[in-house]
Design a protein around this motif. Structure first.
Motif, PDB file in Angstrom:
ATOM      1  N   LEU A  89     -42.024  44.130  14.569  1.00  0.00           N
ATOM      2  CA  LEU A  89     -41.699  44.522  13.200  1.00  0.00           C
ATOM      3  C   LEU A  89     -42.936  45.050  12.483  1.00  0.00           C
ATOM      4  O   LEU A  89     -44.063  44.641  12.768  1.00  0.00           O
ATOM      5  N   ALA A  90     -42.696  45.944  11.522  1.00  0.00           N
ATOM      6  CA  ALA A  90     -43.745  46.473  10.655  1.00  0.00           C
ATOM      7  C   ALA A  90     -43.144  46.657   9.268  1.00  0.00           C
ATOM      8  O   ALA A  90     -41.915  46.712   9.106  1.00  0.00           O
ATOM      9  N   PRO A  91     -43.971  46.749   8.233  1.00  0.00           N
ATOM     10  CA  PRO A  91     -43.430  46.960   6.885  1.00  0.00           C
ATOM     11  C   PRO A  91     -42.589  48.225   6.811  1.00  0.00           C
ATOM     12  O   PRO A  91     -42.984  49.278   7.322  1.00  0.00           O
ATOM     13  N   ALA A  92     -41.419  48.117   6.179  1.00  0.00           N
ATOM     14  CA  ALA A  92     -40.528  49.275   6.069  1.00  0.00           C
ATOM     15  C   ALA A  92     -41.169  50.409   5.283  1.00  0.00           C
ATOM     16  O   ALA A  92     -40.876  51.584   5.511  1.00  0.00           O
ATOM     17  N   GLU A  93     -42.087  50.070   4.363  1.00  0.00           N
ATOM     18  CA  GLU A  93     -42.762  51.084   3.543  1.00  0.00           C
ATOM     19  C   GLU A  93     -43.977  51.689   4.241  1.00  0.00           C
ATOM     20  O   GLU A  93     -44.624  52.570   3.683  1.00  0.00           O
ATOM     21  N   VAL A 114     -39.756  48.339  15.003  1.00  0.00           N
ATOM     22  CA  VAL A 114     -40.408  49.522  15.576  1.00  0.00           C
ATOM     23  C   VAL A 114     -40.327  49.525  17.101  1.00  0.00           C
ATOM     24  O   VAL A 114     -40.551  50.555  17.735  1.00  0.00           O
ATOM     25  N   GLU A 115     -40.022  48.380  17.682  1.00  0.00           N
ATOM     26  CA  GLU A 115     -39.826  48.283  19.130  1.00  0.00           C
ATOM     27  C   GLU A 115     -39.010  47.032  19.414  1.00  0.00           C
ATOM     28  O   GLU A 115     -39.201  46.000  18.779  1.00  0.00           O
ATOM     29  N   GLU A 116     -38.092  47.106  20.352  1.00  0.00           N
ATOM     30  CA  GLU A 116     -37.320  45.931  20.740  1.00  0.00           C
ATOM     31  C   GLU A 116     -36.945  46.029  22.206  1.00  0.00           C
ATOM     32  O   GLU A 116     -36.958  47.111  22.797  1.00  0.00           O
ATOM     33  N   GLY A 117     -36.638  44.881  22.782  1.00  0.00           N
ATOM     34  CA  GLY A 117     -36.281  44.883  24.194  1.00  0.00           C
ATOM     35  C   GLY A 117     -36.269  43.470  24.737  1.00  0.00           C
ATOM     36  O   GLY A 117     -35.997  42.505  24.009  1.00  0.00           O
ATOM     37  N   ARG A 118     -36.566  43.346  26.040  1.00  0.00           N
ATOM     38  CA  ARG A 118     -36.608  42.064  26.728  1.00  0.00           C
ATOM     39  C   ARG A 118     -38.019  41.827  27.258  1.00  0.00           C
ATOM     40  O   ARG A 118     -38.693  42.763  27.682  1.00  0.00           O
ATOM     41  N   LEU A 153     -45.672  42.113  13.108  1.00  0.00           N
ATOM     42  CA  LEU A 153     -45.193  40.761  13.326  1.00  0.00           C
ATOM     43  C   LEU A 153     -44.126  40.850  14.412  1.00  0.00           C
ATOM     44  O   LEU A 153     -43.305  41.773  14.396  1.00  0.00           O
ATOM     45  N   ARG A 154     -44.175  39.918  15.371  1.00  0.00           N
ATOM     46  CA  ARG A 154     -43.251  39.987  16.511  1.00  0.00           C
ATOM     47  C   ARG A 154     -42.423  38.707  16.592  1.00  0.00           C
ATOM     48  O   ARG A 154     -42.937  37.603  16.450  1.00  0.00           O
ATOM     49  N   LEU A 155     -41.147  38.878  16.820  1.00  0.00           N
ATOM     50  CA  LEU A 155     -40.237  37.767  17.075  1.00  0.00           C
ATOM     51  C   LEU A 155     -39.902  37.736  18.551  1.00  0.00           C
ATOM     52  O   LEU A 155     -39.594  38.778  19.149  1.00  0.00           O
ATOM     53  N   VAL A 156     -39.951  36.548  19.152  1.00  0.00           N
ATOM     54  CA  VAL A 156     -39.574  36.358  20.544  1.00  0.00           C
ATOM     55  C   VAL A 156     -38.539  35.246  20.604  1.00  0.00           C
ATOM     56  O   VAL A 156     -38.692  34.201  19.953  1.00  0.00           O
TER      57      VAL A 156
END
Length: 302
Positions: free
Chosen positions: A62-66, A36-40, A73-76
């Motif tokens: 990230l968020a549930p696709a449904e 739902v959002e990405e960047g640096r 949940l965020r990945l760094v």
């Protein structure tokens, strides 16, 4: 469950991963999430976490696709840390998430992406949820539980509205459970919940302890909403090694909504700052570090 931006709600769990692209592919393909959002990572955000070395690293929210019931949940992107092992150190040990069908998820999940630590099972005499535990490529641990009974021990648990839905309990490995609990209650305004003592298979397996070795844990909550599970970890546990100037590896940071940052009785890593985006929504945000070196990002919900 209460509205997402209510006092004490978990908004997001952040995973610090040295294999960013692979982790992102895993969460989207295996756990049915979408970006739902990405960047640096900006300089001010990295400083607010106490992680200045992660300026310019990639992130994905990230968020549930449904759709689900809210929460992220965020990945760094981070650096691999020699000697790090999941469920062996103080800090955030696991993110507990609600899933629609733990048995179906286990049947289809790629174990090259998420190593199964505990297959889903119906536990005799335990009717609250079906437990299922996995470890991701970054050494992050997820408890993917199917809720069977919403009400338990004075708490209301969320039933999944997506295949993999929101995080609803942050599992914390404490060196001193009582001191950590006091910090969460007195400094942050959470309430003390029930305390339990029982053989905790995940901890006993990690430390090579007898199957019947007991662990004591205490829940924190706000009203009927769970927040954290504070586990007393064995003496053999260590404070988590991390790359200089970065977040801890694996389960790195948890974002909570709090009514007022002015009421927080703990030092902020950096002064509160208004932040934008799907997670922050134009609200004031600041980070504190607790006794177990747990990083908590606090979003003012008013």
């Amino acid at each position: 469950m209460p509205e997402l931006f209510s006092h004490g709600a978990i908004l997001c769990g952040t995973v610090n991963t040295p294999v960013f692209e692979a982790s992102l592919a895993d969460y989207c393909a295996e756990l049915a999430m979408r970006v739902v959002e990405e960047g640096r990572v900006s300089p001010d955000l990295a400083r607010s976490w106490g992680a200045p070395a992660q300026v310019g690293r990639r992130f994905a929210l990230l968020a549930p696709a449904e759709g689900g019931s809210g929460g992220f949940l965020r990945l760094v992107e981070g650096t691999a840390v020699e000697g790090y092992r999941a469920l062996a150190s103080h800090g955030w040990a696991a993110f507990e998430m609600t899933v629609r069908d733990a048995f179906a998820l286990h049947a289809r999940i790629d174990q090259a992406a998420f190593r199964v630590l505990g297959a889903p099972k119906l536990v005799p005499g335990f009717t609250t949820f079906v437990p299922f535990q996995v470890e991701g490529r970054a050494g992050e641990v997820l408890y993917l539980n199917t809720v069977l009974e919403r009400r338990t021990g004075g708490l209301v648990l969320p039933v999944a509205e997506a295949e993999v839905d929101r995080m609803f309990i942050a599992v914390l490995a404490a060196e001193d459970r009582a001191a950590t609990l006091a910090f969460h209650v007195e400094a942050l305004g959470f309430e003390e919940g029930e305390t339990f003592t029982f053989p905790y298979s995940m901890i006993n397996q990690s430390f090579g302890l007898p199957e019947d070795h007991p662990t004591t844990l205490t829940m924190t909550k706000v009203g009927e909403m769970p927040a954290s599970e504070i586990d007393q970890y064995p003496q053999a546990a260590v404070f988590r090694p991390r790359a200089p100037g970065e977040l801890p590896p694996g389960n790195a940071l948890v974002t909570f909504a709090l009514r007022s940052l002015d009421a927080v009785k703990a030092p902020f890593v950096e002064p509160p700052q208004v932040r934008q985006g799907p997670l922050y929504r134009g609200r004031r945000v600041a980070t504190v570090i607790g006794p177990a070196e747990e990083r908590m990002e606090l979003v003012e919900c008013g």
